[in-house]
Motif scaffolding. Structure first.
Motif, PDB file in Angstrom:
ATOM      1  N   HIS A 219       0.852  -1.194   0.000  1.00 60.25           N
ATOM      2  CA  HIS A 219       0.000   0.000   0.000  1.00 60.25           C
ATOM      3  C   HIS A 219       0.884   1.239   0.000  1.00 60.25           C
ATOM      4  CE1 HIS A 219      -3.079   2.893   1.060  1.00 60.25           C
ATOM      5  NE2 HIS A 219      -3.981   1.957   0.777  1.00 60.25           N
TER       6      HIS A 219
ATOM      7  N   ALA B 295       0.447  -4.089   4.096  1.00 63.33           N
ATOM      8  CA  ALA B 295      -0.247  -2.885   4.557  1.00 63.33           C
ATOM      9  C   ALA B 295      -0.681  -3.083   6.000  1.00 63.33           C
ATOM     10  CB  ALA B 295      -1.474  -2.633   3.678  1.00 63.33           C
TER      11      ALA B 295
ATOM     12  N   TYR C 165      -5.948  -1.237   5.803  1.00 66.60           N
ATOM     13  CA  TYR C 165      -5.702  -1.116   4.372  1.00 66.60           C
ATOM     14  C   TYR C 165      -5.691  -2.480   3.682  1.00 66.60           C
ATOM     15  CZ  TYR C 165      -4.457   3.789   5.109  1.00 66.60           C
ATOM     16  OH  TYR C 165      -4.476   5.123   5.429  1.00 66.60           O
TER      17      TYR C 165
ATOM     18  N   MET D 125      -7.569  -3.788   0.275  1.00 65.46           N
ATOM     19  CA  MET D 125      -6.766  -4.343  -0.811  1.00 65.46           C
ATOM     20  C   MET D 125      -7.249  -5.745  -1.180  1.00 65.46           C
ATOM     21  SD  MET D 125      -3.028  -3.067   0.522  1.00 65.46           S
ATOM     22  CE  MET D 125      -2.030  -3.838  -0.735  1.00 65.46           C
TER      23      MET D 125
END
Length: 154
Positions: free
Chosen positions: A12, A71, A75, A79
């Protein structure tokens, strides 16, 4: 014996590189790093995405490529929604029993003790698949504690 496919890591863009457990692997020829969002990914046929809620990784997965999301937990969940269902990609989890050495300060980790750092998950996956783990933990600050906490599983 055919060479193993490279390990793909999608990181990320907001990942704090000062705290990133995968630092140091970027220059290795057996790893390919991609930036999220909107990474330009190669064909993922035969690749395994390491995910928490999936069947465990086994030795039968040995010849397959590994795909890892890097990440924070918050996050990573987003993802996973975006890239977790890409064609050719199957999901596997780390076998149960392993614990992290990474000191968590996040409230969004579902199980702070089992919520592995990216490098820990990668190291375990390589170990399960019988791959060479040499150098993977070289730059990991909590290397010794991680190995000690999980010594009974090696």
């Amino acid at each position: 014996m055919q060479p193993l496919p490279p390990t793909y890591i999608v990181r990320h863009r907001k990942e704090n590189l000062k705290k990133c457990s995968l630092r140091g692997l970027e220059s290795r020829s057996d790893f390919r790093f991609f930036s999220y969002p909107r990474p330009e990914l190669p064909d993922l046929t035969g690749y395994i995405l390491l995910a928490v809620e999936a069947p465990p990784l086994t030795i039968e997965d040995t010849s397959r490529g590994l795909f890892l999301l890097d990440a924070t937990w918050r996050y990573a969940a987003k993802m996973l929604e975006d890239v977790g269902t890409l064609p050719g990609l199957e999901q596997r989890s780390i076998p149960p029993g392993f614990v992290t050495a990474y000191p968590r300060r996040q409230d969004d980790c579902p199980d702070p003790e089992r919520g592995l750092a990216s490098i820990e998950a990668l190291y375990i996956a390589y170990h399960v698949l019988g791959r060479d783990t040499t150098g993977l933990l070289d730059d990991y600050y909590w290397r010794e504690l991680f190995l000690e906490r999980n010594h009974h599983l090696w």
